[in-house]
Write a protein that holds these residues in place. Sequence first.
Motif, mmCIF file in Angstrom:
data_model
loop_
_atom_site.group_PDB
_atom_site.id
_atom_site.type_symbol
_atom_site.label_atom_id
_atom_site.label_comp_id
_atom_site.label_asym_id
_atom_site.label_seq_id
_atom_site.Cartn_x
_atom_site.Cartn_y
_atom_site.Cartn_z
ATOM 1 N N ASP A 85 -10.773 2.445 7.612
ATOM 2 C CA ASP A 85 -11.090 1.189 6.918
ATOM 3 C C ASP A 85 -10.986 1.390 5.405
ATOM 4 O O ASP A 85 -10.404 0.570 4.683
ATOM 5 C CB ASP A 85 -12.537 0.745 7.222
ATOM 6 N N GLN B 20 -7.436 1.770 4.201
ATOM 7 C CA GLN B 20 -6.681 0.521 4.262
ATOM 8 C C GLN B 20 -7.075 -0.412 3.113
ATOM 9 O O GLN B 20 -6.220 -0.971 2.422
ATOM 10 C CB GLN B 20 -6.926 -0.161 5.608
ATOM 11 N N SER C 59 0.828 -1.211 0.000
ATOM 12 C CA SER C 59 0.000 0.000 0.000
ATOM 13 C C SER C 59 0.866 1.265 0.000
ATOM 14 O O SER C 59 0.354 2.377 -0.117
ATOM 15 C CB SER C 59 -0.959 0.003 1.197
#
Length: 261
Positions: A106, A109, A65
């Motif tokens: 959330d 992510q 990420s």
Amino acid sequence: MKRFEGKVAIVTGAGSGIGRATALRLAGEGARVVVVDWNEQTGAETLDLLTQVGGDGMFLHRDISKVADTESIVADTVARFGQLNVLVNNAGIIIEKNAVDTTEADWDQLIGVNLKGAFFCAKNAILQFRRQGTGGSIVNVASINTYYAEGGIAVYCITKGGLGQLTRALAMDHSAEGIRVNAVCPGWIETPLNKNFLAIGPHIREQVGRMHAIGRIGQPEEVATAVSYLASDEASFITGALLAVDGGITAGLAPTLGVVL
Ligand code: NAI
């Protein structure tokens, strides 16, 4: 000659489940495999397993990420093995929440790993394929949620839908330069990702199994086989394709009948 003899492959999320099975499969078919995972222990274990069966590779402890990590994954692969031929964008996470329960953290992510991570790994792989002038192959591990939504996992469904379009968009832009981009869309596969849910009880496993026309959930190796095919030169006229590896869950009415009967 083995299908990936002389080739170098990166598999993200190779510390577990489908990614581990894919890394072992590609290594077994002759590829040198770069195992990428943010879990240091399980990533190292996959490399051990791979070398135990005579494979060659290395482990990179990275978080896909982070864009800088996606750059260093490709750079370190080329520094060690001199080239890159295959990228398997497998790393993914799930957060079991509907939209109203979803927080900004959330969202960031899930999008960060499942979509942004896959995108930037692909971008850096494509840049390397261009530098080499060899073309290359990218396989994204999408989901049945690329086709259909499912309750309680809203943002996961959004990321997997996006991964389908990422597959098609990159295929449109890069296939003419010899870079094929495809996806596999697995049904329910027995991995740590869904082990808590399947562990609720044998009735859950049986019911989930019956959602598939084949009547059971799948194994990681059954997805790895499909990834290996799409990644290989045998799939030379296939690009922008989404291949369901789902025991028939998306084939039609069978899944519904399976639950009712
Ligand atoms: P898993 O949880 O067993 O393995 C995922 C691996 O990715 C783990 O080793 C994890 O540490 C790694 N990972 C996660 N985020 C990362 C990051 N930011 N950077 C580096 N590594 C990271 O899961 P599984 O089931 O093998 O899933 C693999 C892929 O298949 C995922 O994209 C998942 O969405 C997809 N999929 C899985 C299905 C299933 O039923 N298990 C069904 C459909 C799709």
